[in-house]
Write a protein that holds these residues in place. Structure first.
Motif, short mmCIF file in Angstrom:
data_model
loop_
_atom_site.label_atom_id
_atom_site.label_comp_id
_atom_site.label_asym_id
_atom_site.label_seq_id
_atom_site.Cartn_x
_atom_site.Cartn_y
_atom_site.Cartn_z
N LEU A 1 38.84 66.39 73.88
CA LEU A 1 38.15 66.43 75.14
C LEU A 1 36.62 66.73 75.08
N ARG A 2 36.25 67.65 74.44
CA ARG A 2 34.91 67.82 74.21
C ARG A 2 34.31 66.95 73.57
N ARG A 3 34.74 66.37 72.63
CA ARG A 3 34.18 65.00 71.96
C ARG A 3 33.97 64.09 72.90
N SER A 4 35.13 63.55 73.89
CA SER A 4 35.10 62.65 74.70
C SER A 4 34.00 62.86 75.71
N HIS A 5 33.70 64.17 76.13
CA HIS A 5 32.91 64.65 77.09
C HIS A 5 31.41 63.95 76.69
N ALA A 6 31.13 64.29 75.13
CA ALA A 6 29.69 64.09 74.71
C ALA A 6 29.50 62.50 74.56
N THR A 7 30.69 61.85 74.22
CA THR A 7 30.61 60.51 73.92
C THR A 7 30.33 59.80 75.45
N ILE A 8 30.98 60.35 76.28
CA ILE A 8 30.80 59.61 77.71
C ILE A 8 29.20 59.97 78.14
N LEU A 9 28.90 60.95 77.91
CA LEU A 9 27.35 61.46 78.25
C LEU A 9 26.30 60.41 77.53
N ILE A 10 26.70 60.41 76.29
CA ILE A 10 25.63 59.64 75.31
C ILE A 10 25.76 57.99 75.97
N GLY A 11 26.93 57.68 76.13
CA GLY A 11 27.33 56.23 76.72
C GLY A 11 26.44 56.18 78.02
N LYS A 12 26.35 57.12 78.91
CA LYS A 12 25.67 57.01 80.08
C LYS A 12 24.02 56.95 79.99
N GLY A 13 23.72 57.17 78.64
CA GLY A 13 22.10 57.30 78.45
C GLY A 13 21.54 58.76 78.68
N VAL A 14 22.35 59.73 78.74
CA VAL A 14 21.89 61.12 78.73
C VAL A 14 21.06 61.40 77.32
N ASP A 15 20.05 62.21 77.43
CA ASP A 15 19.38 62.54 76.22
C ASP A 15 20.49 63.24 75.22
N VAL A 16 20.17 63.07 73.85
CA VAL A 16 21.05 63.55 73.10
C VAL A 16 20.79 65.09 73.00
N ARG A 17 19.60 65.45 72.92
CA ARG A 17 19.24 66.96 72.93
C ARG A 17 19.72 67.68 74.26
N THR A 18 19.94 67.14 75.36
CA THR A 18 20.43 67.45 76.56
C THR A 18 21.97 67.61 76.39
N VAL A 19 22.67 66.61 75.82
CA VAL A 19 24.00 66.77 75.55
C VAL A 19 24.28 67.82 74.48
N ALA A 20 23.69 68.02 73.35
CA ALA A 20 23.58 69.08 72.66
C ALA A 20 23.56 70.42 73.05
N GLN B 1 36.99 62.20 64.32
CA GLN B 1 36.23 61.84 65.42
C GLN B 1 37.34 61.07 66.01
N ARG B 2 38.12 61.85 67.05
CA ARG B 2 39.25 61.45 67.98
C ARG B 2 38.43 61.56 69.44
N PHE B 3 38.67 60.50 70.07
CA PHE B 3 38.20 60.35 71.45
C PHE B 3 39.22 59.87 72.28
N VAL B 4 39.15 60.33 73.52
CA VAL B 4 40.18 60.24 74.61
C VAL B 4 39.92 58.84 75.14
N THR B 5 40.40 58.05 75.49
CA THR B 5 40.20 56.68 76.27
C THR B 5 40.56 57.04 77.77
N GLU B 6 40.02 56.26 78.64
CA GLU B 6 40.33 56.43 80.15
C GLU B 6 41.86 56.39 80.55
N GLN B 7 42.52 55.34 79.65
CA GLN B 7 43.94 55.27 79.98
C GLN B 7 44.60 56.55 79.46
#
Length: 399
Positions: A351-370, A212-218
């Motif tokens: 980058l794929r993991r980060s994309h999903a994490t950002i969407l989840i953090g912004k409140g996008v439905d989990v099924r939509t992200v999946a 589970q490696r996520f890319v930070t904004e920096q």
């Protein structure tokens, strides 16, 4: 005085074979001597028993085509291991098979090498990561299991192999090799070649943890700046390497970050996969998804800008790919990119993991992200891709 004639006893039932055995010379040619289809060959240390069978319908024996009416010689084994009655029974059994035009030899189970090679050829058109899977089979599996019959591979064999591989390889690497083995053996179960996959009861490979490696904004800013620097350097050397296609690296990385798409999915995109829904909505159709199902991914504003920029790339006539580069070129470019960023343990899939994490953090439905990522359920998303939003809210409430 004349000799008295004594009555002779009735010859034994198998005396003819005993006479044959007694008559054999000390040194024989390559062929056995026969009596009523029972053959004997006298070797230096022991006798070998054979039977001769006529094939009224012809057939195949020992890999050879036997013409109609011809005979075959079948080696039974050491004479001392069989009685004459047993040899006659074997002769009659084989002759019965020949008379009924049935195979003389039992079908032999495929070896792992032959089945795995055939499986790989069948799966090549639809297999993701064909080169990696081929490497698993040729370098990790065939050296151990190759000569074994498929139905002769045991749980103990698999456990020994796991122990051997764990001695030199990381747990995750062994797990990926085992997954290839499982795919082959499960296929053999489905076609009825074997009853059970022995790996289902093998030892678990410990130490395999989901990455589970996520890319930070920096870090993302560093990646983009590095892409731009590399492309500037390529432009400066354009006269030395005129054949190189330039100007795609930053677009490719940004596309992965904005779409959450897999490496092969991006490479497989063509101009005809881009669909204009309306002036503000563009989607791309992903045809080569990992689960075999196509899906539509809506473009972000940056992805729409990238589509315009990609049209200006130099490319061969007739090449409609959005990113006109090979997998080898992509791998080399990304390897150089990650090294140049100085970031520890980062790769494209992050980058794929980060994309999903950002969407989840912004409140996008989990099924939509999946669905956007191409998953049929949410379990993989929670396990491998996105930090749980509920945990984040729990921490905030505790504070």
């Amino acid at each position: 005085m004349a000799d008295i004639k004594r009555p002779t006893g009735r010859p034994g039932r198998y005396s003819k074979y005993e006479k044959l055995e007694a008559s054999l010379p000390a040194k024989m040619d390559k062929r056995p001597a026969y009596c009523d289809g029972i053959g004997l060959f006298r070797g230096a240390k022991s006798y070998t028993a054979w039977v001769k069978v006529r094939l009224p319908h012809g057939g195949v024996y020992n890999g050879r085509t036997i013409p109609v009416g011809a005979s075959i010689e079948h080696k039974v084994g050491n004479r001392a291991s069989f009685t004459w009655q047993q040899l006659e029974a074997e002769r009659d059994r084989l002759q019965g098979l020949a008379d009924r035009n049935e195979p003389l030899e039992a079908a032999q189970a495929d070896t792992f090498q032959s089945y795995a090679t055939d499986w790989l050829a069948r799966k090549k058109p639809v297999l993701k990561g064909y080169g990696v899977t081929k490497g698993h089979i040729n370098t990790a599996l065939i050296p151990t299991f190759g000569k074994k019959a498929m139905d002769a591979i045991t749980v103990a064999d698999v456990n020994r192999w796991i122990g051997k591989q764990r001695g030199t390889l990381a747990p995750a690497t062994v797990q990926r090799q085992l997954s290839t083995f499982n795919a082959i053996m499960n296929d053999a179960v489905r076609v009825g070649l074997i009853d059970r996959n022995p790996a289902t009861r093998a030892d678990k490979i410990r130490g395999v943890e989901p990455r589970q490696r996520f890319v930070t904004e920096q870090e993302w800013k560093t990646i983009l700046e590095t892409c731009e620097r590399i492309e500037r350097e390529q432009d400066e050397k354009s006269e030395q390497q005129p054949q190189r296609i330039r100007g795609w690296l930053r677009h490719y990385v940004a596309w992965a970050y904005n779409s959450g798409m897999r490496r092969a999915e991006i490479l497989g995109l063509k101009a005809e996969n881009v669909r204009l829904v309306d002036d503000a909505h563009i989607v791309v159709e992903v045809l080569n998804s990992k689960n075999g199902k196509s899906r539509y991914v809506s473009c972000t504003a940056e992805m729409r800008d990238i589509l315009l920029a990609l049209k200006r790339l130099d490319r061969m006539p007739g090449d409609t790919r959005l990113f006109p580069v090979s997998l080898t070129t992509l791998k080399r470019a990304l390897t150089a990119l990650w090294k140049a960023t100085g970031l520890k343990d980062v790769r494209l899939h992050d980058l794929r993991r980060s994309h999903a994490t950002i969407l989840i953090g912004k409140g996008v439905d989990v099924r939509t992200v999946a669905g956007r990522l191409g998953h049929t359920g949410t379990a993989m998303l929670a396990k491998h891709y996105a930090v749980d939003r509920g945990d984040k809210e729990a921490a905030a409430m505790f504070g």
